[in-house]
Design an enzyme around this catalytic site. Structure first.
Site, PDB file in Angstrom:
ATOM      1  N   CYS A  76       0.842  -1.201   0.000  1.00 54.91           N
ATOM      2  CA  CYS A  76       0.000   0.000   0.000  1.00 54.91           C
ATOM      3  C   CYS A  76       0.883   1.259   0.000  1.00 54.91           C
ATOM      4  O   CYS A  76       1.926   1.272  -0.644  1.00 54.91           O
ATOM      5  CB  CYS A  76      -0.952  -0.074   1.205  1.00 54.91           C
ATOM      6  SG  CYS A  76      -2.448   0.928   1.078  1.00 54.91           S
ATOM      7  N   THR A  77       0.503   2.305   0.715  1.00 50.84           N
ATOM      8  CA  THR A  77       1.251   3.560   0.668  1.00 50.84           C
ATOM      9  C   THR A  77       2.590   3.487   1.406  1.00 50.84           C
ATOM     10  O   THR A  77       3.304   4.490   1.478  1.00 50.84           O
ATOM     11  CB  THR A  77       0.406   4.714   1.233  1.00 50.84           C
ATOM     12  OG1 THR A  77       0.012   4.404   2.571  1.00 50.84           O
ATOM     13  CG2 THR A  77      -0.846   4.945   0.394  1.00 50.84           C
TER      14      THR A  77
END
Lengths: 238, 238
Positions: free
Chosen positions: A109-110
């Protein structure tokens, strides 16, 4: 790698925590990586006090950045708190230091934005959550919209649930496909989503737009930070 | 359901903890259920002290069985510690009490054996991890080998990662399909396993046999306990 008393290779995975992370980014890979005995997973933070996820889930660190030796695998989860993590000097210093010696540099993800903010993704292909993957370019990486992206010793996963696909891929690289397949059977990973709304290609376009609108403030803050870090910290001329 | 100061319906999910649970059974659904604001998730145990998963992951309870009002959704994860949980009198008493008033009675993986041990699955269709699903019959349930099984207000998920499919199904029932689809997009749940070894139908038969052999001791202990509970506690003549 360290050797234990049986002379078996011990693989140390260091997972970086920060407040307001998305717990499933981390707990999916943690479960997969905890199956094979040679792997030892630690949760790392400035202090040993608990860290709370964006959903209020409490995570308990097992070691501090100061006290943890270089991991064989560096792992960074994502979540809204990644914005603060990108400017946490001591955390970024740890990520840089660990990244220099790690066999694999990884994220879900981020979390890839934190790797990028530490200068570890310059010139590298990487992915992130669909809502921010393009921002990787502001810190010198080449954004790729795939579920799991490998570039040399860098393995990045897309949003949240991609962590399970990522971790099985990582186990295959670290140990063997055979062990990864055993784990997949053990966790009965034969996914069957009840809806077909898991990617921006398959979801209703109105739904994607709505989610972009709802996330616009955070996305803008992330973009501003990524631009500043790319220019000032990494010295990129974009 | 309780109402908050804005008169919004508040849905309370009570997730039962026990030592040596499989953390991903619980953390997958926890992430999914934490997205919609009206849902409030609690982790329940005898005391507020941390509980450790089979993989060494530390989970921190947010309430005790004694202090927690009846949940709208009762949830039980699985894991090797389910064997002890089935004979934990106070835990089983809580599960029974909560099950009487809950809008939904739910589990993932071998958590359904705990629901069954509390007498909540008699005559009901339910599923579990592939390695033990047949044992549900010993406690009066009708075993079904599907990813997510619904029978009235009882929703059970198969092994570990089925928790994500289960939780999206539950959100659709509790709130709406629209909200479930928003969550699926948010967690980018567009799974793409790198191997095809996630079910006993698709995995190499030798791998399935090996995994059965490795798990034979625990499976036998589970079977003995399920038989005893079915006969003595539930008074079933099978």
């Amino acid at each position: 790698m360290q050797e234990n008393s049986n002379n078996e290779r011990k693989i140390r995975v260091g997972m970086v925590l920060f407040p307001n992370l998305t717990q499933l980014d981390l707990t999916g890979p943690h479960e997969v990586l905890s199956f094979p005995p040679p792997i030892e997973v630690d949760l790392l933070w400035h202090r040993l006090e608990p860290v709370t996820s964006i959903s209020g889930f409490v995570l308990t660190p097992t070691a501090t950045f100061d006290d943890y030796d270089a991991p064989d695998v560096l792992f960074i989860p994502g979540g809204p708190g990644q914005l603060q993590a990108m400017d946490d000097e001591k955390l970024i210093a740890f990520v840089k230091r660990a990244g220099e010696s790690a066999e694999f540099i990884t994220s879900v993800c981020t979390g890839s934005l934190v790797l990028a903010a530490a200068g570890l993704l310059i010139g590298k292909r990487a992915t992130s959550h669909w809502s921010v993957v393009d921002q990787l370019a502001l810190m010198g990486a080449e954004p790729v919209r795939e579920r799991v992206v490998e570039d040399g010793n860098i393995i990045t996963g897309a949003g949240v649930t991609a962590g399970i696909d990522f971790a099985l891929t990582l186990v295959a690289r670290l140990i063997s496909e055979d062990v990864a397949k055993n784990i997949q059977l053990g966790i009965e990973y034969d996914p069957d989503p009840p809806f077909n709304s898991g990617s921006i290609e398959t979801a209703d376009p109105d739904r994607v737009e709505l989610q972009k609108e709802r996330g616009a403030d955070l996305a803008e803050k992330r973009r501003t930070a990524a631009e500043r870090i790319g220019r000032e910290r990494l010295g990129l001329k974009l």
